[in-house]
Design a protein around this motif. Structure first.
Motif, PDB file in Angstrom:
ATOM      1  N   HIS A  49       0.861  -1.169   0.000  1.00 43.13           N
ATOM      2  CA  HIS A  49       0.000   0.000   0.000  1.00 43.13           C
ATOM      3  C   HIS A  49       0.901   1.224   0.000  1.00 43.13           C
ATOM      4  O   HIS A  49       1.562   1.523   0.989  1.00 43.13           O
ATOM      5  N   ARG A 107       5.190  -4.206  -4.236  1.00 43.31           N
ATOM      6  CA  ARG A 107       6.080  -3.958  -3.105  1.00 43.31           C
ATOM      7  C   ARG A 107       7.511  -4.029  -3.578  1.00 43.31           C
ATOM      8  O   ARG A 107       7.861  -4.848  -4.418  1.00 43.31           O
ATOM      9  N   TYR A 154       0.218  -9.699  -5.236  1.00 43.51           N
ATOM     10  CA  TYR A 154      -0.884  -9.238  -4.399  1.00 43.51           C
ATOM     11  C   TYR A 154      -2.176  -9.100  -5.185  1.00 43.51           C
ATOM     12  O   TYR A 154      -3.227  -8.866  -4.599  1.00 43.51           O
ATOM     13  N   MET A 156      -3.068 -10.318  -0.139  1.00 41.58           N
ATOM     14  CA  MET A 156      -3.219  -8.912   0.255  1.00 41.58           C
ATOM     15  C   MET A 156      -4.107  -8.750   1.466  1.00 41.58           C
ATOM     16  O   MET A 156      -4.048  -7.731   2.142  1.00 41.58           O
ATOM     17  N   GLN A 198      -2.907  -7.334   4.810  1.00 45.20           N
ATOM     18  CA  GLN A 198      -2.539  -5.910   4.794  1.00 45.20           C
ATOM     19  C   GLN A 198      -3.777  -5.031   4.865  1.00 45.20           C
ATOM     20  O   GLN A 198      -3.770  -3.971   5.495  1.00 45.20           O
ATOM     21  N   ARG A 240      -4.900  -4.984   8.369  1.00 46.87           N
ATOM     22  CA  ARG A 240      -3.976  -4.177   9.181  1.00 46.87           C
ATOM     23  C   ARG A 240      -4.226  -2.695   8.965  1.00 46.87           C
ATOM     24  O   ARG A 240      -4.222  -1.906   9.911  1.00 46.87           O
TER      25      ARG A 240
END
Lengths: 203, 378, 210
Positions: free
Chosen positions: B24, B33, B52, C86, C89, C92
């Protein structure tokens, strides 16, 4: 397509340029006429370097690396055999009859490389490498030292099919997380049953 | 830019800070990433991590029919659904030996070049946003993009996920009114490119931040399988439209811009120059488009069962060489369906380009590669 | 509020006296300044970006700035397919957002897995792990649909009461605002869903707004 190279010509050049190598041409049944070359694993690296460096071929660009899972298959073919057949009048005669013969072809994993030449603008030349089986011997030589473009794609074939590429600089999973235990693109992969029951929502 | 070995040697001395950029992150163009090791501000190691957005597109396509994979190809490079469709139907046409009527070929070229235009405009907008010009260039780019999406919507029914091409042609014919609207839009596009370029040309910050940054040498680009504007910025003349002459691209006169230095500035200029060439192609296609059917009447869509065999079909998508490799086992589902993702393969040398550069430049270098995660991860 | 009260308010406002309740003022302030997190996963993210661009302009609804840091954001628009890789994340990030926080599940993939549902790496809906306030169907939903969802969220915030049993989650100390983060297992995520998510919604979790 860019100028298609004749597979038999390339086979002859490889066998002349890399002594000891044996190449088999695999015919392609579709109208695309893109026939491929099956290589032996022990000479694969040498053949790849020859294809890249040879002045006439200059296949400097490896476009695509694909993993394929060929499961155990049964192939059937019609063969003509002479057999003793009972005739209408009760006697036995030897006749030629057509029989369907089934052979069991054990499965294997395959890596397919599509090569082109950016210098000479020709291609594709398609290489195939096959593993011994699908179970305990799934190693192949890595062609990443020859074409860097194979680096991520061989990692993907390892991740999704379980083909172990020897000589790869950094062979680890690329799309799934480290610690994932399955090879999802194989034909016999069963995904986990994780559907949440909807009834619980409407409490 | 230093060698990999030198950098990894430095990584063993001094204080190294490890930073994980993503998944993110405001500037990583999606869920991507990069594990970066820094010595001060300099990058000494960079490992890309993706997956992802891995949505197992290939497995879904292998479980469905050939026709059913077309809507999923829209979602690969989700900014350019028309060119994704074309790559796939080209591969199926090679596999099954299908012909495409002429009018359909012209329509394919028109929508593909419009897609290329809006992709390159959007990329320049995003690249400048990453550099800190927060929002304004992107607004300009999206303004043009919205006009092009309006055209796509009136033609195919959807803005982004067009699902428009079929093997053997295109799904519906376009009307004369639609072609007239495209002509009017194309007439105004050169002015937009000029305006866009003038906004940025001569901008000192842009020059300083992009010239000499993230250099990609020729030999490495070829060996690493880099394709598209990124390859041509390093000076290699390889455009699949010119090499393969698929469709009817051999009928159009257009130039292929080449870069000299292979840095971020060259890659950025490549997109601007290609936008101009795209307009040239569009003008020619709109002038010459004939009347006729848009679908091969012999092409079977629903029950397509190609003979046992395989085919690899590729096109020049805005990101690079987009290819589809199909193996048919004689049934209605492909035995193996593989996408050649230009974005993922262009990322192979990301580390090489970023070593020795500042951490702030990694974002710009990544931006100039032009990745879309839907294609990288499939 | 009764009809008489409304007429009284109008009469007073004609004379330059503006009346309201604390609840209305509170909700008005909050609903008109919902700041989303810059969070785009896949194709829906491009439509989300298009919604913030000049033609559709989400800024007029108060979503002026998209915050890069979850600590400063009120809203997470889960736009795009959430994969199992994913998902931890996303949870989180949600946990790091301070209350009051809202979730819009944008697109078919975020609601239920969408066209990629039969995937070994695809999470069948983000509401397995975090509570979702507004779902927008579509693949991708048009920018107008996202604006409609935003207005639906604003309406939901407007109808929240500050006291009573159906007050929102951030005013009830005993309800959790952080949810367990799943871990990577050998074949999938563990656990495969947070069963408590649905219990966290006060009142009727599936109330349809009129």
């Amino acid at each position: 397509m860019s100028a298609l190279l004749n597979a038999e010509d390339v086979k002859a050049q490889i066998e002349a340029g890399v002594p000891g190598s044996r190449v088999r041409v695999i015919q392609n049944g579709s109208p695309s006429a893109q026939h491929s070359l099956l290589l032996e694993n022990e000479h694969a690296r040498a053949v790849a370097e020859f294809l890249r460096d040879d002045a006439g071929l200059r296949l400097d660009y490896c476009s695509l690396v694909t993993g394929v899972d060929w499961t155990d298959r049964e192939t059937s073919e019609k063969v003509k055999v002479r057999k003793l057949v009972q005739a209408a009048d009760g006697t036995e005669q030897e006749q030629e009859v057509e029989e369907v013969r089934k052979t069991r072809v054990p499965g294997y994993l395959e890596a397919v490389y599509h090569l082109f030449s950016m210098e000479k603008k020709h291609g594709p030349v398609i290489l195939r490498l096959r593993t011994a089986n699908r179970t305990n011997d799934t190693t192949l030589p890595s062609l990443t030292p020859v074409w860097r473009s194979a680096e991520f794609q061989e990692r993907e074939a390892f991740d999704l099919y379980g083909i172990v590429f020897e000589g790869h600089p950094d062979l680890r999973r690329i799309l799934m997380w480290e610690g994932f235990a399955d090879y999802p693109m194989r034909k016999d992969y069963v995904p986990p049953a994780d559907d949440v029951e909807v009834a619980e929502v409407h409490r | 830019m230093s060698s990999v070995a030198e950098m990894h040697a430095i990584a063993g001395q001094g204080e190294i800070m490890e930073v994980s950029m993503g998944p993110h992150h405001p500037s990583t163009h999606g869920v991507f990433r990069m594990d970066v090791r820094l010595e001060g501000e300099r990058v000494v190691r960079l490992k890309p991590v993706f997956g992802y957005l891995h949505r197992n597109h290939e497995k879904i396509a292998e479980h469905g029919a050939y026709l059913g994979a077309i809507p999923y190809t829209d979602r690969l490079d989700y900014l350019c659904s028309m060119t994704n469709n074309w790559g796939y139907v080209l591969a199926v046409e090679k596999l099954a030996g299908l012909a495409v009527p002429e009018r359909a070929e012209y329509i394919r070229v028109i929508v593909a070049e419009l897609t290329r235009f809006q992709n390159h405009a959007g990329l320049v907008g995003f690249l400048l946003q990453d550099m800190g010009a927060s929002g304004t260039p992107l607004m300009y780019a999206f303004r043009e993009r919205e006009k092009i999406l309006d055209l796509f919507e009136s033609l195919s029914g959807a803005r982004m996920m067009c699902n428009y091409m079929r093997f053997g042609g295109v799904r519906v014919d376009c009307s004369a009114a639609w072609l007239e609207e495209v002509r009017q839009l194309v007439g105004r596009l050169p002015q937009f490119v000029d305006e866009f370029e003038k906004l940025l040309r001569g901008n000192e910050i842009l020059m300083a931040r992009t010239q000499g940054v993230g250099v990609l040498p020729r030999e490495l680009a070829v060996n690493a399988g880099v394709t598209g504007p990124m390859l041509r910025a390093s000076g290699v003349n390889y455009d699949v439209r010119k090499v393969d002459r698929y469709g009817i691209y051999d009928r159009f006169a257009f130039r292929v811009p080449l870069g000299e230095h292979g840095d971020v500035y060259d890659r950025y200029m490549m997109r601007i120059l290609e936008m101009r060439e795209t307009v040239t192609i569009l003008e020619q296609a709109l002038k010459d488009i004939p009347a006729g059917p848009v679908m091969d009447p012999k092409a079977k869509l629903r029950g397509l069962r190609p003979k046992v065999g395989e085919a690899y079909g590729r096109i020049e998508s805005p990101k690079g060489e987009l290819g589809f490799y199909l193996i048919s086992d004689g049934t209605g589902n492909p035995y193996r369906y593989r996408v050649r993702p230009p974005s993922m393969i262009n990322l192979t040398i990301l580390e090489d380009m970023c070593l020795g550069e500042n951490i702030a430049d990694t974002v710009i270098i990544l931006g100039s590669v032009d990745i879309v995660l839907g294609e990288v991860d499939r | 509020m009764g009809q008489d009260l409304k007429e009284l308010k109008i009469e007073l406002s004609k004379n330059g006296i503006f009346t309201t309740t604390l609840e209305e003022l509170y909700n008005w302030g909050r609903k008109n300044s919902v700041w989303p997190l810059t969070f785009g996963l896949a194709c829906c993210a491009i439509e989300m970006i298009a919604t913030t661009m000049a033609r559709y302009d989400l800024a007029r609804f108060g979503a002026e700035v998209f915050r890069p840091s979850p600590r400063q954001a009120d809203l997470i628009i889960v736009s795009g397919t959430v994969t199992k890789k994913m998902a931890p994340q996303v949870v989180r990030l949600y946990n790091q957002m301070p209350e009051p926080k809202y979730v819009i599940a944008m697109g078919a993939c975020a609601i239920s897995g969408g066209p990629f549902r039969d995937g070994y790496n695809v999470l069948k809906g983000i509401d397995r792990y975090i509570p979702v306030d507004v779902h927008i169907p579509g693949c991708p939903p048009r920018p107008e649909a996202l604006i409609h969802a935003f207005m639906t969220l604003q309406k939901k915030i407007d109808e929240q009461s500050l006291a009573g049993a159906d007050r929102p989650r951030h005013l009830q100390a005993e309800l959790p605002s952080e949810f367990p983060v799943p871990e990577f297992g050998e074949h999938g995520l563990e656990p495969s869903a947070n069963r408590d998510v649905f219990a966290a919604q006060p009142g009727n979790p599936l109330k349809v707004l009129q």
